[in-house]
Every structure is written in structure tokens, then in C-alpha cells.
Design an enzyme around this catalytic site. Structure first.
Site, PDB file in Angstrom:
ATOM      1  N   GLY A  15       0.685  -1.239  -0.013  1.00 39.69           N
ATOM      2  CA  GLY A  15      -0.015   0.062  -0.067  1.00 39.69           C
ATOM      3  C   GLY A  15       1.060   1.136   0.073  1.00 39.69           C
ATOM      4  O   GLY A  15       0.358   2.570   0.051  1.00 39.69           O
ATOM      5  N   ALA A  97     -11.110   3.327  -5.265  1.00 42.32           N
ATOM      6  CA  ALA A  97     -12.477   3.621  -5.790  1.00 42.32           C
ATOM      7  C   ALA A  97     -12.309   4.780  -7.119  1.00 42.32           C
ATOM      8  O   ALA A  97     -11.320   5.292  -6.913  1.00 42.32           O
ATOM      9  CB  ALA A  97     -13.385   4.239  -4.821  1.00 42.32           C
ATOM     10  N   TYR A 147     -11.703   2.834   8.068  1.00 42.90           N
ATOM     11  CA  TYR A 147     -12.166   4.524   8.373  1.00 42.90           C
ATOM     12  C   TYR A 147     -13.562   4.431   8.758  1.00 42.90           C
ATOM     13  O   TYR A 147     -14.410   3.582   8.373  1.00 42.90           O
ATOM     14  CB  TYR A 147     -11.811   5.272   7.021  1.00 42.90           C
ATOM     15  CG  TYR A 147     -12.408   6.497   7.303  1.00 42.90           C
ATOM     16  CD1 TYR A 147     -11.824   7.421   8.034  1.00 42.90           C
ATOM     17  CD2 TYR A 147     -13.606   7.053   6.433  1.00 42.90           C
ATOM     18  CE1 TYR A 147     -12.449   8.805   8.249  1.00 42.90           C
ATOM     19  CE2 TYR A 147     -13.918   8.544   6.472  1.00 42.90           C
ATOM     20  CZ  TYR A 147     -13.347   9.201   7.586  1.00 42.90           C
ATOM     21  OH  TYR A 147     -13.782  10.374   7.631  1.00 42.90           O
ATOM     22  N   TYR A 157     -17.873   9.997   0.478  1.00 44.97           N
ATOM     23  CA  TYR A 157     -16.983   8.789   0.721  1.00 44.97           C
ATOM     24  C   TYR A 157     -17.433   7.476  -0.059  1.00 44.97           C
ATOM     25  O   TYR A 157     -16.936   6.683  -0.499  1.00 44.97           O
ATOM     26  CB  TYR A 157     -16.765   8.002   2.087  1.00 44.97           C
ATOM     27  CG  TYR A 157     -15.822   7.148   2.571  1.00 44.97           C
ATOM     28  CD1 TYR A 157     -14.547   7.826   2.187  1.00 44.97           C
ATOM     29  CD2 TYR A 157     -15.929   6.065   3.138  1.00 44.97           C
ATOM     30  CE1 TYR A 157     -13.510   6.948   2.715  1.00 44.97           C
ATOM     31  CE2 TYR A 157     -14.892   5.300   3.437  1.00 44.97           C
ATOM     32  CZ  TYR A 157     -13.584   5.881   3.119  1.00 44.97           C
ATOM     33  OH  TYR A 157     -12.519   4.877   3.547  1.00 44.97           O
TER      34      TYR A 157
END
EC number: 1.3.1.9
Length: 260
Positions: A15, A97, A147, A157
Site C-alpha cells: 500500500g 475507488a 475508516y 465517501y
């Protein structure tokens, strides 16, 4: 001066996108605590950013990893088996996303974006955990990043909230499956932090201001805050902790509203 909480441990860090990534902050602190690390990068573009960071802290192993490609995953773990034999902890730090859909209405999410987001942000944890299980001979620790948008609606989001909700549920199921092998699985729910990924979220600066105003500590979460929690979860100090969502958000999640 290091206390060596991870001395003698080996860990896989995924990541990292650049020097503002939460995964990078975690890697730096893990290294300071004595861990030997293995980094991954997602593409040739990110390779140019990740390799210099690896060199900066003396990380000798850097590999490509595309979690949408099963062969890429198997190649990585074959290399780890050959070079290390076994390892002790894994950081699952990737999420995705379509940035064009991190604004507006969730109801307008495309099927392609929904599939890609769930695959990269959530299902990849299953795939990596399954591969890691075979190489965590003496038990281990798997940590992922989530989150508060998994629990409550955070404007813009959108599908990431759904992906993180699935991720948090997966943590609990994986913790149950892997516990018999002394492999712990936990998630860190961090407050909003400015990173390459979060910059794609619409009106992110307002999110930061709201968080700092509401949180009991009256500040935003830092990468270093999350790094400290990750080292704890990787280390033997948390040997009795699994299946947990560990909040590192300056207390934001306990508040019902701003102080009146």
C-alpha cells in the site's frame, strides 16, 4: 533510541504510494523497532516512488503486486518463501475507488467501480491472508486499514464506505478462521489523513476541519499516530488481541455531536 518491539520479526508492507502514505509511516516505525521489511508496489509508476523509499530505510526486498492478478500474488509469496522461508506480520494497505465517483451520490455508483472497489479494497485481504497463513509458521499478525465511513455516512465517501464495511466484517471472520494457527487479524480505523488516495475524496479539506473540531483531542490524526498503533498490533504486546477495529482518530468516533 528504539525499544525493539519488532526485533527479529519480518513483515510484508503493502500500500505504499509515496512518502505521504500511511503504509510508509507504518513501515518507518516498524523498521525503527527492528523489523526486516518487504515492500510491494502496484505499477511501474509507483515502483519509481517506492524503491527510493525502500533504499532510504534499508529495505532489501521490493516486489510488484497486483492484487487483481492471482499470478502476481502467487509470485510474491513464492519469492518470500524462497528468500525468508517464513514471516511474522502483514500490512494490508491498499484500497481503490474511481475518484470520479468519490463525490455526488452513492446511488449513482457504477457496477464496474463497485466490483473493482470491493475486490481491491476488501477481497485482496482474503487473498493475501490465505497466502500469508502458509508462511506464518509461528503465528503472526495481519493488520488492515479502515475508516469510520464504514459505520456512518461520510459525504462523498460513497462506495469506499461499503468496501470498508465489508473489510471490517472480513477482519472478524478471518480472525476466527486463522486464530487456531495463532494468527491475529485486526484493523486500524484511522481518522482522515491527507494522502494521495484521500485527495480524491470530494471536499476532503472540510472533512479534516470537521474532524479536528469534533474530536476530543482537537486535532487531526497523523501518520505517526497510526504507525504507533500498527507496531503495537504487529508486536507481542498485542498477543491477546484479534478481530478488533482499533480506533486511532483522536476520539472522534465516541462523539455524538460537537460540543454545544
Amino acid at each position: 533510541m528504539t525499544t525493539g518491539l519488532l526485533q527479529g520479526k519480518k513483515g510484508l508492507i503493502t500500500g505504499i504510494a509515496n512518502n505521504m502514505s500511511i503504509s510508509w509511516a507504518i513501515a518507518q516505525l516498524a523498521k525503527k523497532h527492528g523489523a526486516e521489511l518487504w515492500f510491494t508496489y502496484q505499477s511501474e509508476v509507483l515502483e519509481k516512488r517506492v524503491k527510493p523509499l525502500a533504499e532510504e530505510i534499508g529495505c532489501n526486498f521490493v516486489s510488484e503486486l497486483d492484487v487483481t492478478n492471482p499470478k502476481s500474488i502467487s509470485n510474491l509469496f513464492d519469492d518470500i518463501k524462497e528468500k525468508w522461508g517464513s514471516f511474522d506480520f502483514l500490512l494490508h494497505g491498499m484500497a481503490f475507488a474511481d475518484k470520479n465517483e468519490l463525490k455526488g451520490r452513492y446511488v449513482d455508483t457504477s457496477l464496474e467501480n463497485f466490483h473493482n472497489s470491493l475486490h481491491i479494497s476488501c477481497y485482496s485481504l482474503l487473498e493475501l491472508s490465505r497466502s500469508a497463513e502458509a508462511l506464518m509458521h509461528d503465528g503472526g499478525s495481519i493488520v488492515t486499514l479502515t475508516y469510520y465511513g464504514a459505520e456512518k455516512v461520510i459525504p462523498n465517501y460513497n462506495v469506499m464506505g461499503i468496501s470498508k464495511a465489508a473489510l471490517e466484517a472480513s477482519v472478524k471472520y478471518l480472525a476466527t478462521d486463522l486464530g487456531e494457527n495463532n494468527i491475529r487479524v485486526n484493523a486500524i480505523s484511522a481518522g482522515p489523513i491527507k494522502t494521495l488516495a484521500s485527495s480524491a475524496i470530494g471536499d476532503f479539506s472540510t472533512m479534516l476541519k470537521s474532524h479536528a473540531a469534533t474530536a476530543p483531542l482537537k486535532r487531526n490524526t497523523t501518520q505517526e499516530d497510526v504507525g504507533g498503533a500498527a507496531v503495537y498490533l504487529f508486536s507481542n504486546l498485542s498477543k491477546g488481541v484479534t478481530g478488533e477495529i482499533h480506533y486511532v482518530d483522536c476520539g472522534y468516533n465516541i462523539m455524538g455531536s460537537n460540543k454545544l
